[in-house]
Design an enzyme around this catalytic site. Structure first.
Site, mmCIF file in Angstrom:
data_model
loop_
_atom_site.group_PDB
_atom_site.id
_atom_site.type_symbol
_atom_site.label_atom_id
_atom_site.label_comp_id
_atom_site.label_asym_id
_atom_site.label_seq_id
_atom_site.Cartn_x
_atom_site.Cartn_y
_atom_site.Cartn_z
ATOM 1 N N ARG A 77 0.854 -1.187 0.000
ATOM 2 C CA ARG A 77 0.000 0.000 0.000
ATOM 3 C C ARG A 77 0.891 1.238 0.000
ATOM 4 N NH1 ARG A 77 -2.328 2.880 4.926
ATOM 5 N NH2 ARG A 77 -3.763 4.348 3.965
ATOM 6 N N HIS A 121 -2.698 10.891 1.189
ATOM 7 C CA HIS A 121 -2.135 10.635 2.519
ATOM 8 C C HIS A 121 -1.554 11.962 3.025
ATOM 9 C CE1 HIS A 121 -0.606 7.180 5.204
ATOM 10 N NE2 HIS A 121 -0.261 8.279 5.836
ATOM 11 N N GLU A 166 -6.977 8.236 6.744
ATOM 12 C CA GLU A 166 -7.217 8.875 8.044
ATOM 13 C C GLU A 166 -7.704 10.313 7.919
ATOM 14 O OE1 GLU A 166 -3.839 8.343 10.600
ATOM 15 O OE2 GLU A 166 -4.006 6.167 10.544
ATOM 16 N N ASN A 296 -6.951 1.547 10.328
ATOM 17 C CA ASN A 296 -5.594 1.739 10.842
ATOM 18 C C ASN A 296 -5.682 1.731 12.358
ATOM 19 O OD1 ASN A 296 -5.108 2.196 8.158
ATOM 20 N ND2 ASN A 296 -4.542 4.348 8.372
ATOM 21 N N TYR A 298 -3.509 1.536 16.124
ATOM 22 C CA TYR A 298 -2.262 1.553 16.901
ATOM 23 C C TYR A 298 -2.488 1.352 18.397
ATOM 24 C CZ TYR A 298 -0.080 3.086 12.601
ATOM 25 O OH TYR A 298 0.373 3.131 11.308
ATOM 26 N N GLU A 373 -3.201 -0.326 8.300
ATOM 27 C CA GLU A 373 -1.977 0.042 9.025
ATOM 28 C C GLU A 373 -2.028 -0.551 10.421
ATOM 29 O OE1 GLU A 373 -0.940 4.222 9.393
ATOM 30 O OE2 GLU A 373 -1.444 4.575 7.291
HETATM 31 C C1 PNW Z 1 -0.751 7.168 10.989
HETATM 32 N N1 PNW Z 1 -3.099 10.174 16.136
HETATM 33 O O1 PNW Z 1 -0.599 8.385 11.632
HETATM 34 C C2 PNW Z 1 -0.423 7.517 9.547
HETATM 35 O O2 PNW Z 1 -1.343 7.036 8.596
HETATM 36 C C3 PNW Z 1 0.978 7.233 9.173
HETATM 37 O O3 PNW Z 1 1.366 8.086 8.124
HETATM 38 C C4 PNW Z 1 1.873 7.366 10.397
HETATM 39 O O4 PNW Z 1 3.233 7.300 10.079
HETATM 40 C C5 PNW Z 1 1.468 6.255 11.345
HETATM 41 O O5 PNW Z 1 0.092 6.287 11.629
HETATM 42 C C6 PNW Z 1 2.240 6.249 12.653
HETATM 43 O O6 PNW Z 1 1.987 7.398 13.388
HETATM 44 C C7 PNW Z 1 -1.240 8.730 12.792
HETATM 45 O O7 PNW Z 1 -2.601 11.155 16.716
HETATM 46 C C8 PNW Z 1 -0.774 9.893 13.395
HETATM 47 O O8 PNW Z 1 -4.143 9.598 16.505
HETATM 48 C C9 PNW Z 1 -1.397 10.375 14.500
HETATM 49 C C10 PNW Z 1 -2.482 9.692 14.998
HETATM 50 C C11 PNW Z 1 -2.942 8.541 14.404
HETATM 51 C C12 PNW Z 1 -2.313 8.065 13.286
#
Ligand code: PNW
Length: 473
Positions: A77, A121, A166, A296, A298, A373
């Site tokens: 991707r 993006h 996002e 995505n 995390y 992601e």
């Molecule tokens: C995502 N938050 O970023 C992005 O899609 C990527 O480009 C980035 O490198 C990756 O996650 C890691 O950070 C985020 O603050 C940035 O919630 C900030 C947030 C979430 C996703």
């Protein structure tokens, strides 16, 4: 199917984005995007770092595709830089810009790797920001035009399409808290941006359909939050619902259900009357149903009510700003979630990914899902032999993939997983200090070295079975 075996057609991919890896920001007529402007503005990124060179993927894409092939990945991707293709954000396409992506796609297909294109993006051409950016309706129309240009060029060979990555970050970090480009801090602008991003998706999906084979799949990637209340106290439950509306409902309302949640409109009524939403917009978005949804993930969010809270720096993991990315929710408090943390300070909770996949399985029955992601930043360093050992990342990936597998067992239609990220890269406001790559990049030489997590993931991709965390790799 046994508990650790993935379906044979499962996509084992990795993900990147244009500004984070390409570099070559002035080549082929490319003009600045909002991230060029932002990163070159003093004080906006760690150490004043920019994507000017990044990891030079623009010149090294062949080597990078070969790396993916060596690892046995079957999907990739990446995103297209809008200002490489339409430098002013409008008008005819620059062929040398499109040619780069044509060559990249050819290279991927030649190695048996399925391309998944993200059209946006976060790197809006600066000229469009100067004309008002995402808070303005015209930006959505420009995006649809750009989508058809790229769709026409690549639609015959790329099956997987993602309109926006996002949109929450674009709207609320870009125009609300200001920690992302273009760095504006205006709550109304952030809500207007969110709506015009939804509209942009709808218009672009329709434009793509008109120029591409019907078999192609059009999706969007959301960083849907898993919002957990600190307690079962009604005030905390209400706080969690409000954040859920601002993080999730603001997008899947229009995208999945055809309207904004009334609770979101009520809660934000002191700051906006939503008059920029036209009835026809919601029909346009609805008339272009998603073929799949990208998620995505995390880390989860933990919130409570805090009626007496005064505005100030926040502990919500979205970067340091005096300004909130949560319009109208200054009385909601974000807490550190329990558990071990990655280098971003984000707590590790794989069950959040399971919860997310099951939520969409209930809310959008039948819609194929992708994890577009998932990954972790660690402070990786090569050892004396030049090898990079990252057992923490292996544990992170194993934990999250096991939850994907559990969601599959429980009925979620998950079609693939894209590890963020293929390479260490420019982590936005954090600069190069945060390494998310499965492949280590030496920023002095730009030399690439697969970390042990890359070899672990390669084994999972090749066999379709998760190796134990302690596997020799
Ligand atoms: C995502 N938050 O970023 C992005 O899609 C990527 O480009 C980035 O490198 C990756 O996650 C890691 O950070 C985020 O603050 C940035 O919630 C900030 C947030 C979430 C996703």
């Amino acid at each position: 199917m046994s508990d650790s075996v993935f379906p044979p057609a499962f996509l084992w991919g990795s993900a990147t984005s244009a500004y984070q890896i390409e570099g070559a920001v002035r080549e082929g007529g490319r003009t600045p995007s909002i991230w060029d402007t932002f990163s070159h503005t003093p004080g906006k990124t760690a150490g004043g770092e920019t994507g000017d060179i990044a990891v030079d993927h623009f010149h090294r894409y062949r080597e990078d595709v070969a790396l993916m092939a060596d690892l046995g990945l079957n999907a990739y991707r990446f995103s297209v830089s809008w200002s490489r293709v339409q430098p002013t954000g409008r008008g005819p396409a620059v062929q040398v810009g499109l040619d780069f992506y044509r060559r990249l796609v050819d290279e991927l297909l030649a190695k048996g790797i399925r391309p998944a294109v993200t059209l946006y993006h976060w790197d809006l051409p600066q000229e469009l920001e100067d004309a008002g950016g995402w808070p303005e309706r015209d930006t959505a129309l420009r995006f649809a035009e750009y989508a058809s240009v790229v769709g026409e060029a690549l639609g015959d060979r790329v099956e997987h399409w993602i309109t926006l990555n996002e949109p929450w970050c674009s709207a609320f970090l870009g125009y609300g808290s200001g920690v992302h480009a273009p760095g504006r801090t205006d709550p109304v602008a952030s809500l207007r941006a969110a709506h015009h991003l939804n509209l942009a998706h709808g218009l672009a999906a329709t434009a793509l359909r008109a120029v591409m084979p019907a078999r192609n799949e059009i999706a969007i990637s959301l960083n849907s939050s898993v919002v957990r209340p600190l307690s079962q106290d009604p005030a905390d439950l209400a706080a969690a619902r409000r954040i859920d509306d601002l993080a999730n409902g603001v997008f899947h309302g229009p995208l999945l259900h055809g309207s904004y949640p009334s609770s979101l409109i009520d809660a934000t009524s002191p700051i906006t009357d939503w008059s920029y939403v036209r009835d026809a917009d919601l029909r346009i978005i609805k008339a272009a149903p998603l073929d799949a949804l990208g998620l995505n993930y995390y880390t989860p969010a933990l919130v409570s009510a805090a009626p007496d809270r005064v505005a100030g720096p926040r502990a919500d993991g979205h970067g340091a700003s005096e300004h909130s990315p949560w319009p109208g929710a200054d009385d909601v408090l974000f807490h550190q979630t329990p558990g071990e943390r990655t280098e971003m300070g984000w707590s590790i909770d794989p069950t959040g990914l399971y919860d997310l996949l099951m939520r969409y399985t209930r809310e959008a029955p039948g819609l194929p899902l992708y994890v577009t992601e998932n990954g972790a930043a660690y402070d990786d360093k090569p050892d004396a032999e030049g090898r990079v050992h990252d057992p923490e990342r292996i544990a992170y990936l194993h934990g999250h993939l096991a939850e994907v597998r559990r969601a599959l067992t429980d009925g979620a239609d998950v079609r693939g997983y894209y590890l963020w990220s293929l390479l260490d890269n420019f982590e936005w406001a954090y600069g190069y200090g945060k390494r998310f790559g499965a492949v280590y990049v030496d920023y002095a030489t730009l030399e690439r070295t697969p970390k042990s997590s890359a070899r672990w993931y390669a084994r999972a991709a090749r066999t379709g079975v998760l190796p134990p965390v302690t596997a020799e790799v």
